[in-house]
Design an enzyme around this catalytic site. Structure first.
Site, PDB file in Angstrom:
ATOM      1  N   SER A   3     -29.822 -29.044  10.696  1.00 33.10           N
ATOM      2  CA  SER A   3     -29.413 -29.123   9.283  1.00 33.10           C
ATOM      3  C   SER A   3     -30.583 -28.702   8.402  1.00 33.10           C
ATOM      4  O   SER A   3     -31.677 -29.243   8.532  1.00 33.10           O
ATOM      5  CB  SER A   3     -29.061 -30.555   8.909  1.00 33.10           C
ATOM      6  N   GLU A  37     -33.988 -30.684   4.256  1.00 31.72           N
ATOM      7  CA  GLU A  37     -34.390 -31.689   5.231  1.00 31.72           C
ATOM      8  C   GLU A  37     -35.599 -31.152   5.998  1.00 31.72           C
ATOM      9  O   GLU A  37     -36.440 -31.901   6.492  1.00 31.72           O
ATOM     10  CB  GLU A  37     -33.221 -31.904   6.208  1.00 31.72           C
ATOM     11  N   ARG A  51     -32.833 -40.197   6.933  1.00 27.52           N
ATOM     12  CA  ARG A  51     -33.813 -39.121   7.173  1.00 27.52           C
ATOM     13  C   ARG A  51     -35.150 -39.416   6.469  1.00 27.52           C
ATOM     14  O   ARG A  51     -35.840 -38.502   6.027  1.00 27.52           O
ATOM     15  CB  ARG A  51     -33.281 -37.759   6.698  1.00 27.52           C
TER      16      ARG A  51
HETATM   17  N1  EPU Z   1     -18.232 -29.657   6.941  1.00 28.26           N
HETATM   18  C1  EPU Z   1     -17.613 -28.573   6.360  1.00 28.26           C
HETATM   19  N2  EPU Z   1     -18.126 -27.332   6.574  1.00 28.26           N
HETATM   20  C2  EPU Z   1     -19.209 -27.132   7.367  1.00 28.26           C
HETATM   21  C3  EPU Z   1     -19.840 -28.222   7.941  1.00 28.26           C
HETATM   22  C4  EPU Z   1     -19.350 -29.495   7.725  1.00 28.26           C
HETATM   23  O1  EPU Z   1     -16.627 -28.716   5.654  1.00 28.26           O
HETATM   24  O2  EPU Z   1     -19.580 -25.960   7.535  1.00 28.26           O
HETATM   25  C5  EPU Z   1     -17.665 -30.997   6.772  1.00 28.26           C
HETATM   26  C6  EPU Z   1     -16.907 -31.388   8.031  1.00 28.26           C
HETATM   27  O3  EPU Z   1     -15.601 -31.009   7.947  1.00 28.26           O
HETATM   28  C7  EPU Z   1     -17.056 -32.873   8.096  1.00 28.26           C
HETATM   29  C8  EPU Z   1     -18.330 -33.140   7.350  1.00 28.26           C
HETATM   30  O4  EPU Z   1     -18.680 -31.949   6.663  1.00 28.26           O
HETATM   31  O5  EPU Z   1     -16.011 -33.493   7.394  1.00 28.26           O
HETATM   32  C9  EPU Z   1     -19.429 -33.600   8.262  1.00 28.26           C
HETATM   33  O6  EPU Z   1     -19.746 -32.582   9.192  1.00 28.26           O
HETATM   34  P1  EPU Z   1     -20.540 -32.871  10.563  1.00 28.26           P
HETATM   35  O7  EPU Z   1     -19.868 -33.922  11.326  1.00 28.26           O
HETATM   36  O8  EPU Z   1     -20.787 -31.562  11.223  1.00 28.26           O
HETATM   37  O9  EPU Z   1     -21.901 -33.517  10.088  1.00 28.26           O
HETATM   38  P2  EPU Z   1     -22.907 -33.186   8.908  1.00 28.26           P
HETATM   39  O10 EPU Z   1     -22.832 -34.257   7.900  1.00 28.26           O
HETATM   40  O11 EPU Z   1     -22.701 -31.788   8.445  1.00 28.26           O
HETATM   41  C10 EPU Z   1     -24.849 -34.608   9.955  1.00 28.26           C
HETATM   42  C11 EPU Z   1     -26.291 -34.451  10.352  1.00 28.26           C
HETATM   43  C12 EPU Z   1     -26.400 -33.684  11.660  1.00 28.26           C
HETATM   44  C13 EPU Z   1     -25.652 -34.458  12.731  1.00 28.26           C
HETATM   45  C14 EPU Z   1     -24.181 -34.605  12.283  1.00 28.26           C
HETATM   46  C15 EPU Z   1     -23.364 -35.439  13.218  1.00 28.26           C
HETATM   47  C16 EPU Z   1     -27.487 -34.414   8.235  1.00 28.26           C
HETATM   48  C17 EPU Z   1     -28.280 -33.604   7.275  1.00 28.26           C
HETATM   49  N3  EPU Z   1     -27.003 -33.749   9.292  1.00 28.26           N
HETATM   50  O12 EPU Z   1     -24.329 -33.303   9.693  1.00 28.26           O
HETATM   51  O13 EPU Z   1     -27.781 -33.663  12.027  1.00 28.26           O
HETATM   52  O14 EPU Z   1     -25.698 -33.788  13.971  1.00 28.26           O
HETATM   53  O15 EPU Z   1     -24.152 -35.271  10.982  1.00 28.26           O
HETATM   54  O16 EPU Z   1     -23.677 -36.783  13.085  1.00 28.26           O
HETATM   55  O17 EPU Z   1     -27.330 -35.610   8.036  1.00 28.26           O
HETATM   56  C18 EPU Z   1     -29.771 -32.383  11.884  1.00 28.26           C
HETATM   57  O18 EPU Z   1     -30.222 -33.274  11.174  1.00 28.26           O
HETATM   58  O19 EPU Z   1     -30.446 -31.360  12.178  1.00 28.26           O
HETATM   59  C19 EPU Z   1     -28.398 -32.466  12.351  1.00 28.26           C
HETATM   60  C20 EPU Z   1     -27.818 -31.481  13.018  1.00 28.26           C
END
Ligand code: EPU
Length: 340
Positions: free
Chosen positions: A240, A336, A165
């Site tokens: 995010s 972010e 990012r």
């Molecule tokens: N998780 C939780 N609780 C939640 C959300 C997530 O426990 O409420 C845990 C999930 O269980 C999972 C892990 O966190 O093990 C990762 O969750 P997820 O796959 O939803 O991805 P993220 O790391 O929360 C990132 C990006 C998203 C992108 C997703 C998918 C960042 C800041 N965010 O989210 O990007 O869509 O991965 O690749 O890196 C954005 O930047 O606006 C965005 C949506």
């Protein structure tokens, strides 16, 4: 002459749906208009904010300066060989429309980045990423205008200093460079198929797909995003709100002793990336609503505006989340989203 409006409501120009006002506002449809704006007293004397899709911004006050909305359109091939194609997309194109255009033409590389809101010009600035792919993997070069001299300049991928990012445009060149186009290198055959991200694998299975195509991966990502992330058309949000923090391996080990199920992804330099959504959920914020704002019930990393929330309320909620995560895990979350 470019038309400059005054006291323009920005509610429909930011996906959080915050009702802020711009003192001055204009829309540009080509690079020459930007160059001529640079010569004006208004540009020289006022604060300037360049706005793409408004999907990564939080207004906590009115903008007492000039907002320039980029609306420069165009997608074309600049080079093509047997195996690859270079596509130049102008900054005002919507990112998702570019993805669909490429998937429909069987050009591979950005299918995992389907349905990310915002414009093409904003994509490299924060190196958008999702489901195991980041835009830096396909960026060939970025062209734009030096905001001090008005000169056109091109940055090759290596010069963009991409990180998670992050890019040079958010740091050294912050407020100094206007991105007018992005050139990507995409595949015409032997596509890089990345379905390792858990949710994609599971979704493709549910769709009974054993040999994924660009289209089926894009469809799977669209399906996942629709089920987890709120659509800004119905509920204001900026995706995010925080970045996933990176902590030291030692810190992670000490947290594991207390929270045995804390997820962590090992990265380079003995560091571990922890999902901020998990941390926020553990602090009890997931699904919480305070008046007209809250934390999304399906993804704790997303702060939502149910209608008439204002930017300061959202910022206050973000600060509360930061302090509770700090208290429980000794981890400091960083937004972010750009806070104005
Ligand atoms: N998780 C939780 N609780 C939640 C959300 C997530 O426990 O409420 C845990 C999930 O269980 C999972 C892990 O966190 O093990 C990762 O969750 P997820 O796959 O939803 O991805 P993220 O790391 O929360 C990132 C990006 C998203 C992108 C997703 C998918 C960042 C800041 N965010 O989210 O990007 O869509 O991965 O690749 O890196 C954005 O930047 O606006 C965005 C949506």
């Amino acid at each position: 002459m470019i038309k400059i409006d005054e006291h323009v409501r920005l509610k429909h120009y930011n996906t959080f749906g915050i009702d802020a006002t711009a003192r001055y506002f204009c829309q540009i449809t080509n690079e020459d208009q930007f160059k001529s704006l640079l010569q004006t007293d208004l540009y020289r004397n006022e604060k300037v904010l360049i706005l793409g899709g408004g999907s990564n911004i939080l207004f906590t006050r009115d903008f007492d300066g000039l907002v320039i909305k980029t609306d420069i359109k165009g997608i074309h091939i600049v080079h093509e060989s047997d195996g690859i194609v270079n596509i130049k997309a102008m900054s005002g194109e919507m990112w998702h429309e570019l993805v669909i255009h490429c998937v429909n033409h069987q050009w591979g590389g950005i299918q995992n980045l389907s349905l990310i809101p915002g414009t093409v010009g904003a994509a490299p600035i924060q190196n958008i990423g999702a489901y195991g792919v980041e835009v830096k993997e396909v960026v060939k070069e970025i062209t734009g205008i030096d905001r001090l001299t008005g000169d056109e300049k091109t940055f090759q991928n290596k010069e963009c200093e991409f990180g998670y990012r992050e890019s040079i445009f958010k740091h050294k060149l912050k407020d100094l460079f206007f991105v007018s186009s992005v050139t990507l290198t995409l595949t015409k055959k032997n596509h890089p198929i990345n379905t390792n991200y858990g949710a994609i694998k599971d979704t493709l299975k549910e769709m009974n797909i054993t040999e994924p195509t660009l289209k089926s991966i894009s469809d799977a990502v669209i399906h996942i995003r629709k089920s987890k992330l709120p659509d800004p058309i119905h509920v204001g949000n900026a995706g995010s709100f925080f970045k996933n923090p990176t902590i030291s391996y030692l810190h992670y080990q000490s947290l594991l002793k207390i929270f045995s199920n804390i997820p962590g992804y090992h990265s380079v330099n003995q560091e571990v990336k922890v999902p901020a959504g998990w941390l926020i959920e553990q602090c009890g914020w997931k699904g919480k609503r305070l008046n007209d704002i809250g934390v999304h019930a399906q993804q704790a990393l997303v702060i939502v505006n149910y209608g008439n929330g204002n930017g300061n309320e959202i910022l206050e909620l973000a600060m509360k989340i930061i302090s509770s995560v700090k208290e429980k895990f000794n981890i400091v979350l960083t937004p972010e989203v750009n806070i104005i």
